[in-house]
Design a protein around this motif. Structure first.
Motif, short mmCIF file in Angstrom:
data_model
loop_
_atom_site.label_atom_id
_atom_site.label_comp_id
_atom_site.label_asym_id
_atom_site.label_seq_id
_atom_site.Cartn_x
_atom_site.Cartn_y
_atom_site.Cartn_z
N THR A 319 45.07 2.18 32.69
CA THR A 319 44.45 2.66 31.46
C THR A 319 45.41 2.51 30.28
OG1 THR A 319 43.16 4.30 32.69
CG2 THR A 319 43.40 4.66 30.32
N VAL A 439 37.77 -1.63 36.06
CA VAL A 439 37.54 -0.18 36.07
C VAL A 439 36.15 0.10 36.61
CG1 VAL A 439 37.41 1.92 34.69
CG2 VAL A 439 39.10 0.17 34.12
N CYS A 448 38.01 5.10 29.77
CA CYS A 448 38.98 4.02 29.57
C CYS A 448 38.63 3.18 28.33
CB CYS A 448 39.03 3.13 30.81
SG CYS A 448 39.87 3.90 32.22
#
Length: 536
Positions: A319, A439, A448
């Motif tokens: 992230t 992700v 994110c």
């Protein structure tokens, strides 16, 4: 055509939800009434979005042939991709218009703008606005029809753009630029979500590149159009006044705003919200479009907030790597973009030459993004490609800082060096596409993306502020900071590649290399899904 190997593809099975099964293995949670199906691994209907469940097969047994896959992709390319590409072009053109007007008389009509500090704030205020509304925007995108929300924001920002023509003071201009940032904040997060729900994982890098390279296209078209609008001469225009009723910079804002408003109406009519809500496609094609992206393993749509995914997003090193990629690239991007016309004119080019030379910069940006997408597809190396495209940025920046502008030859060399600096844009585009592919889990992805664009906004807001009045026209202090950004970005790339490689090896050792896509829509994060593998 797709060949379903299970009768459930024709219609969703009747589901029995049993919350008492929550502690059992994930493969045993879902149940269907058929005794035969009970022995088969199914998607978890307690976690999947209800709208997706209507079109997703209970298992991953639907086989889509290469020919069928190409047909489905063509459907999406014709309906969705042009909207993303042209909308981003208009957004980049509208936002970048201020840079072109810098040498069209607006700084004479509002004298305070001749101070670089105030001029820089006209870009900074946009990104501060985006910074504030980024999370509410992402939260909204996850819960409302995305196409309708996008269309509304286009109508709003086009109206605000027209209002620029009424501003003859710095406070008024800052206020209207802030509103522009609020409504334009929807574009990038919406397009990242759209890229992930309409396209397969291996296609997303190119798709993101297609709409992101409109930053270059707006430089090409913007330079040509700015030159055309520069021919409008108001009585106040110096040194050659004319008889036009409005100033050239007013005309460009009004024209662009009206074009964007018409496009917003078209988007509301044309763009479907999701594969499940696409009335332009048949019911069978909707099912196949949903199944087509199952292998992404990142989910398709889910409106439920899962707190553990928020925690995982905040604790996941990748992230912050994506955030750092955006910071290290947007600080140079926004500063060089805001001061491009001023810097080029400072190299002793005329207004006409400066406007037209912006077209070459646009071509460089497009070539950079297309080249990086091609390299990524050919060698499947995202992070190494980023590193390769940073090399010209180092070289160009060092040349600009060290070579004096003494004659025509050095002026040409400095101009070319300035252009090749922009190859770092490859890292910005590839960083965004890696986020959508790496992700999983809708809550985690939303967090994110929000954090990614907070970093994007922070970098863009800070970029123009490092160009100081006394440092003109070469701006060596700003370029020194840019070199620091490129150097730090190299370290981020090395760490992220190492981290993602280790994650894949750990999953291969624990779960094996065979990938099962049955639970691709179960809203699992990339870490908790044993079948998820990272791209790097």
């Amino acid at each position: 055509m797709a060949v379903p190997t299970h009768e459930a593809v024709a219609a969703s099975p009747t589901i029995v939800h049993d919350s008492s099964l929550g502690k059992k293995d994930i493969n045993q949670v879902e149940r269907v009434l058929s005794m035969e199906d009970e022995k088969v691994d199914h998607i978890n209907y307690d976690r999947i979005d209800d709208e997706v469940a209507k079109y997703a097969n209970a298992t991953s047994d639907v086989v889509i042939t290469e020919e069928e896959n190409r047909r489905l992709k063509r459907l999406v390319d014709k309906r969705v991709l042009p909207v993303m590409v042209f909308t981003y072009f208009l957004q980049a053109l509208d936002k970048g218009t201020m840079s072109f007007t810098s040498i069209m008389g607006i700084r004479d009509d509002i004298p305070v703008l001749k101070d670089n500090h105030y001029w820089g704030w006209l870009t900074t205020c946009i990104y501060i606005a985006v910074l504030v509304v980024e999370y509410p925007t992402n939260w909204t995108i996850q819960r409302v029809p995305i196409a309708k929300y996008l269309g509304f924001n286009i109508l709003a920002w086009s109206t605000v753009l027209c209002c620029h023509a009424l501003c003859f003071s710095f406070p008024a201009l800052v206020s209207i630029r802030t509103l522009l940032g609020i409504f334009e904040a929807v574009c990038q997060p919406a397009f990242l979500i759209m890229s992930s729900i309409w396209y397969k994982r291996e296609e997303q890098a190119q798709v993101v590149t297609y709409w992101y390279m409109m930053n270059g296209a707006q430089q090409i078209c913007g330079g040509l159009l700015a030159y055309a609008f520069s021919q409008i001469r108001h009585p106040s225009y110096k040194p050659n006044p004319g008889n036009a009723a409005i100033r050239s910079w007013q005309a460009i804002f009004i024209t662009y705003g009206m074009i964007s408003f018409c496009w917003g109406l078209f988007v509301l009519y044309w763009l479907p919200d999701s594969p499940m809500r696409a009335k332009c496609f048949s019911e069978e094609d909707k099912k196949l479009l949903v199944e087509r992206v199952r292998s992404n393993q990142t989910g398709l749509q889910n409106k439920k907030f899962r707190s553990y995914q928020l925690k995982e997003a905040l604790l996941d090193p990748q992230t912050y790597c994506y955030m750092l990629i955006q910071i290290c690239t947007t600080i140079p991007t926004s500063g060089l973009g805001a001061f491009y016309q001023i810097i080029i004119k400072g190299l002793s080019f005329s207004v006409l030459e400066t406007q037209l030379l912006a077209m070459v910069l646009g071509a460089v940006i497009i070539a950079t993004l297309m080249g990086s997408a091609w390299m990524t597809k050919k060698w499947n190396q995202n992070l190494i490609t980023m590193g390769v495209f940073l090399i010209p940025s180092f070289i160009g920046t060092i040349v600009i800082m060290t070579v004096k502008n003494t004659n025509t030859g050095t002026r040409a060399g400095l101009l070319i060096s300035y252009w090749i600096v922009f190859t770092f844009w490859a890292a910005q585009g590839l960083g965004m596409s890696m986020l959508t592919r790496n992700v999983g889990g809708q809550t985690k992805k939303s967090v994110c993306i929000t954090m990614n664009f907070l970093a994007w906004c922070g970098g863009n807001a800070a970029g123009p502020q490092i160009f100081f009045n006394g440092d003109a026209p070469r701006y060596r202090k700003a370029l020194s900071i840019h070199l620091g950004c490129y150097s730090f970005l190299v370290l981020v790339i090395i760490f992220l590649r190492f981290n993602l490689t280790m994650r894949n090896k750990k999953k291969d050792a624990e779960f094996g290399t065979e990938v099962n896509t049955t639970h691709g829509f179960d809203d699992l994060t990339d870490r908790e899904n044993p079948n998820f593998r990272y791209v790097y």
